[in-house]
Design a protein around this motif. Sequence first.
Motif, PDB file in Angstrom:
ATOM      1  N   ILE A 190       0.827  -1.216   0.000  1.00 57.66           N
ATOM      2  CA  ILE A 190       0.000   0.000   0.000  1.00 57.66           C
ATOM      3  C   ILE A 190       0.860   1.264   0.000  1.00 57.66           C
ATOM      4  CG2 ILE A 190      -1.929  -1.150   1.154  1.00 57.66           C
ATOM      5  CD1 ILE A 190      -1.116   0.253   3.747  1.00 57.66           C
ATOM      6  N   LEU A 191       2.174   1.083  -0.095  1.00 56.05           N
ATOM      7  CA  LEU A 191       3.095   2.218  -0.095  1.00 56.05           C
ATOM      8  C   LEU A 191       3.611   2.476  -1.506  1.00 56.05           C
ATOM      9  CD1 LEU A 191       5.131   1.350   3.105  1.00 56.05           C
ATOM     10  CD2 LEU A 191       3.374   3.107   2.885  1.00 56.05           C
ATOM     11  N   THR A 192       3.765   3.754  -1.827  1.00 53.62           N
ATOM     12  CA  THR A 192       4.330   4.139  -3.122  1.00 53.62           C
ATOM     13  C   THR A 192       5.365   5.236  -2.900  1.00 53.62           C
ATOM     14  OG1 THR A 192       2.481   5.686  -3.421  1.00 53.62           O
ATOM     15  CG2 THR A 192       2.297   3.521  -4.484  1.00 53.62           C
ATOM     16  N   SER A 193       6.279   5.345  -3.831  1.00 54.80           N
ATOM     17  CA  SER A 193       7.385   6.289  -3.668  1.00 54.80           C
ATOM     18  C   SER A 193       6.972   7.747  -3.877  1.00 54.80           C
ATOM     19  CB  SER A 193       8.509   5.934  -4.649  1.00 54.80           C
ATOM     20  OG  SER A 193       8.021   5.939  -5.985  1.00 54.80           O
ATOM     21  N   ASP A 194       5.758   7.994  -4.370  1.00 51.78           N
ATOM     22  CA  ASP A 194       5.322   9.372  -4.656  1.00 51.78           C
ATOM     23  C   ASP A 194       4.506   9.985  -3.518  1.00 51.78           C
ATOM     24  OD1 ASP A 194       3.226   7.653  -4.982  1.00 51.78           O
ATOM     25  OD2 ASP A 194       2.452   8.582  -6.816  1.00 51.78           O
ATOM     26  N   LEU A 195       4.533   9.369  -2.333  1.00 52.16           N
ATOM     27  CA  LEU A 195       3.809   9.950  -1.193  1.00 52.16           C
ATOM     28  C   LEU A 195       4.453  11.268  -0.767  1.00 52.16           C
ATOM     29  CD1 LEU A 195       3.105   6.840   1.094  1.00 52.16           C
ATOM     30  CD2 LEU A 195       1.410   8.260  -0.056  1.00 52.16           C
ATOM     31  N   THR A 196       3.619  12.267  -0.487  1.00 54.69           N
ATOM     32  CA  THR A 196       4.125  13.548  -0.010  1.00 54.69           C
ATOM     33  C   THR A 196       4.321  13.501   1.502  1.00 54.69           C
ATOM     34  OG1 THR A 196       1.918  14.461   0.388  1.00 54.69           O
ATOM     35  CG2 THR A 196       2.835  14.705  -1.834  1.00 54.69           C
ATOM     36  N   ALA A 197       5.057  14.499   2.010  1.00 54.70           N
ATOM     37  CA  ALA A 197       5.286  14.566   3.458  1.00 54.70           C
ATOM     38  C   ALA A 197       3.961  14.675   4.210  1.00 54.70           C
ATOM     39  CB  ALA A 197       6.192  15.750   3.787  1.00 54.70           C
ATOM     40  N   GLN A 198       3.023  15.441   3.659  1.00 60.92           N
ATOM     41  CA  GLN A 198       1.726  15.615   4.320  1.00 60.92           C
ATOM     42  C   GLN A 198       0.946  14.302   4.348  1.00 60.92           C
ATOM     43  OE1 GLN A 198       0.580  18.505   5.904  1.00 60.92           O
ATOM     44  NE2 GLN A 198      -0.877  16.973   6.662  1.00 60.92           N
ATOM     45  N   GLU A 199       0.971  13.583   3.267  1.00 61.04           N
ATOM     46  CA  GLU A 199       0.270  12.291   3.215  1.00 61.04           C
ATOM     47  C   GLU A 199       0.870  11.302   4.193  1.00 61.04           C
ATOM     48  OE1 GLU A 199      -1.214  12.325  -1.476  1.00 61.04           O
ATOM     49  OE2 GLU A 199       0.812  11.630  -0.936  1.00 61.04           O
ATOM     50  N   ILE A 200       2.166  11.332   4.344  1.00 60.78           N
ATOM     51  CA  ILE A 200       2.839  10.442   5.296  1.00 60.78           C
ATOM     52  C   ILE A 200       2.478  10.832   6.724  1.00 60.78           C
ATOM     53  CG2 ILE A 200       5.073   9.663   6.159  1.00 60.78           C
ATOM     54  CD1 ILE A 200       6.179  10.158   3.308  1.00 60.78           C
ATOM     55  N   ASN A 236      16.235  12.885  -6.320  1.00 58.29           N
ATOM     56  CA  ASN A 236      16.991  12.071  -5.358  1.00 58.29           C
ATOM     57  C   ASN A 236      16.079  11.548  -4.242  1.00 58.29           C
ATOM     58  OD1 ASN A 236      19.418  12.246  -6.685  1.00 58.29           O
ATOM     59  ND2 ASN A 236      20.121  14.044  -5.530  1.00 58.29           N
ATOM     60  N   ARG A 237      15.150  12.394  -3.820  1.00 61.12           N
ATOM     61  CA  ARG A 237      14.209  11.948  -2.790  1.00 61.12           C
ATOM     62  C   ARG A 237      13.347  10.798  -3.316  1.00 61.12           C
ATOM     63  NH1 ARG A 237      13.769  17.588  -1.729  1.00 61.12           N
ATOM     64  NH2 ARG A 237      11.788  17.727  -2.855  1.00 61.12           N
ATOM     65  N   LEU A 238      12.913  10.927  -4.576  1.00 58.84           N
ATOM     66  CA  LEU A 238      12.104   9.870  -5.185  1.00 58.84           C
ATOM     67  C   LEU A 238      12.907   8.579  -5.283  1.00 58.84           C
ATOM     68  CD1 LEU A 238       9.471   9.034  -6.611  1.00 58.84           C
ATOM     69  CD2 LEU A 238      10.491   9.826  -8.755  1.00 58.84           C
ATOM     70  N   LEU A 239      14.160   8.697  -5.659  1.00 57.62           N
ATOM     71  CA  LEU A 239      15.023   7.515  -5.778  1.00 57.62           C
ATOM     72  C   LEU A 239      15.238   6.874  -4.412  1.00 57.62           C
ATOM     73  CD1 LEU A 239      16.796   5.726  -7.563  1.00 57.62           C
ATOM     74  CD2 LEU A 239      18.697   7.318  -7.154  1.00 57.62           C
ATOM     75  N   ALA A 240      15.412   7.705  -3.379  1.00 52.98           N
ATOM     76  CA  ALA A 240      15.604   7.181  -2.025  1.00 52.98           C
ATOM     77  C   ALA A 240      14.352   6.456  -1.537  1.00 52.98           C
ATOM     78  CB  ALA A 240      15.954   8.331  -1.068  1.00 52.98           C
ATOM     79  N   MET A 241      13.199   7.000  -1.869  1.00 58.73           N
ATOM     80  CA  MET A 241      11.923   6.349  -1.520  1.00 58.73           C
ATOM     81  C   MET A 241      11.820   4.980  -2.187  1.00 58.73           C
ATOM     82  SD  MET A 241       9.573   8.166   0.326  1.00 58.73           S
ATOM     83  CE  MET A 241       9.040   9.848   0.691  1.00 58.73           C
ATOM     84  N   GLU A 242      12.160   4.942  -3.469  1.00 63.90           N
ATOM     85  CA  GLU A 242      12.075   3.683  -4.208  1.00 63.90           C
ATOM     86  C   GLU A 242      13.034   2.641  -3.641  1.00 63.90           C
ATOM     87  OE1 GLU A 242      12.791   4.895  -8.195  1.00 63.90           O
ATOM     88  OE2 GLU A 242      10.707   5.537  -8.562  1.00 63.90           O
ATOM     89  N   ASN A 243      14.246   3.090  -3.292  1.00 62.13           N
ATOM     90  CA  ASN A 243      15.226   2.174  -2.702  1.00 62.13           C
ATOM     91  C   ASN A 243      14.745   1.632  -1.355  1.00 62.13           C
ATOM     92  OD1 ASN A 243      17.042   2.376  -4.808  1.00 62.13           O
ATOM     93  ND2 ASN A 243      18.169   4.094  -3.885  1.00 62.13           N
ATOM     94  N   LEU A 244      14.137   2.516  -0.564  1.00 60.30           N
ATOM     95  CA  LEU A 244      13.625   2.094   0.742  1.00 60.30           C
ATOM     96  C   LEU A 244      12.543   1.031   0.576  1.00 60.30           C
ATOM     97  CD1 LEU A 244      13.312   2.383   3.823  1.00 60.30           C
ATOM     98  CD2 LEU A 244      11.679   4.233   3.387  1.00 60.30           C
ATOM     99  N   LEU A 245      11.599   1.278  -0.314  1.00 59.55           N
ATOM    100  CA  LEU A 245      10.514   0.313  -0.529  1.00 59.55           C
ATOM    101  C   LEU A 245      11.043  -0.997  -1.103  1.00 59.55           C
ATOM    102  CD1 LEU A 245       7.670   2.627  -1.898  1.00 59.55           C
ATOM    103  CD2 LEU A 245       7.984   1.752   0.420  1.00 59.55           C
ATOM    104  N   TYR A 246      12.056  -0.882  -1.961  1.00 59.28           N
ATOM    105  CA  TYR A 246      12.666  -2.100  -2.514  1.00 59.28           C
ATOM    106  C   TYR A 246      13.301  -2.928  -1.407  1.00 59.28           C
ATOM    107  CZ  TYR A 246      16.177  -5.058  -4.706  1.00 59.28           C
ATOM    108  OH  TYR A 246      16.964  -6.130  -5.057  1.00 59.28           O
ATOM    109  N   LEU A 247      14.009  -2.247  -0.500  1.00 58.18           N
ATOM    110  CA  LEU A 247      14.656  -2.963   0.608  1.00 58.18           C
ATOM    111  C   LEU A 247      13.622  -3.615   1.528  1.00 58.18           C
ATOM    112  CD1 LEU A 247      17.513  -0.464   1.577  1.00 58.18           C
ATOM    113  CD2 LEU A 247      17.759  -2.709   0.505  1.00 58.18           C
ATOM    114  N   MET A 248      12.505  -2.915   1.770  1.00 53.16           N
ATOM    115  CA  MET A 248      11.455  -3.480   2.603  1.00 53.16           C
ATOM    116  C   MET A 248      10.883  -4.756   1.958  1.00 53.16           C
ATOM    117  SD  MET A 248      11.209  -1.553   5.275  1.00 53.16           S
ATOM    118  CE  MET A 248      12.989  -1.311   5.109  1.00 53.16           C
TER     119      MET A 248
END
Length: 292
Positions: free
Chosen positions: A28-38, A215-227
Amino acid sequence: MQTIKEAGLKNLLNQPEFSDVDFNVSTILTSDLTAQEIEDSLSVIRSLFDPIAEFLNKYDNLSEDLDKKEKNAKKTEQEKENLQSNSGLIPVVLGILGFGAAAMILQSGNITTVRTFIPLLILLEMGCGIWKFLSTAATAKKIMAIEISEPKLKQEINSLKQQIDKLSLINYIRNSKYGVSKLSGLLFAQHLLQLEPILKKMLVIANDKDSTASNRLLAMENLLYLMQKQKMDKEMLEDNRRANEERTQAIRNVENAVRVQTDLQYWQGQGNEQFVINAYARNMHRSYSQDK
């Protein structure tokens, strides 16, 4: 199942999948979530800590009491039906038997027998009549006691159901695969506890003003990939563990079969049947102990 980006976390929590044992929070997580949505999602999680604690602390006792009351209600209803159907049955049967005996005695034509047993039969029938009266009165008293207790018992059952329905978490697990149960509550809590630290890490990335958007988007994608990779690795390790256990057990089974066959052939060659039986029993016991 939709994602937080599509529907918001609060709208996803009452979906049956969220309380399923196989649910993966990363779906249910995606890399395009904004800070407010989080932050909104974390706020929803924090708001559910008290309802979860309340449910886990109270549900067991309430559901146990409800189960006892409902079983007691069924028991008393069955007792009432039995009393109504069996009321005065034994005296009536004895009365019928008495009349039958009287008819047989009269048919015999023996005056002495008639003079001797007729008074006894009359007394027996009188006793049956008295017994039936007392039995009917006692049964009516028991039935009345049950009918008096029934409304109170029904009220207690309804009260327990209302208390369970008022537990806040019920609204989220009502549609769970496992129904309203402690298991559903525990799985719901487990998935929230898995989701919270991931969202906190995502929030740190989203709030990193020193990093570019890409870079933030890439970091999000890497985090979700690791999870996702951690979950897959865990599942792979579990599959390997089960496979190794099955291989080890298969080897043990072969070793035991060879040992049994060797012992049997040896003692058969010696012509000692008792040793054959002992060897077989000994190896069967050894095989059972290893299986355990």
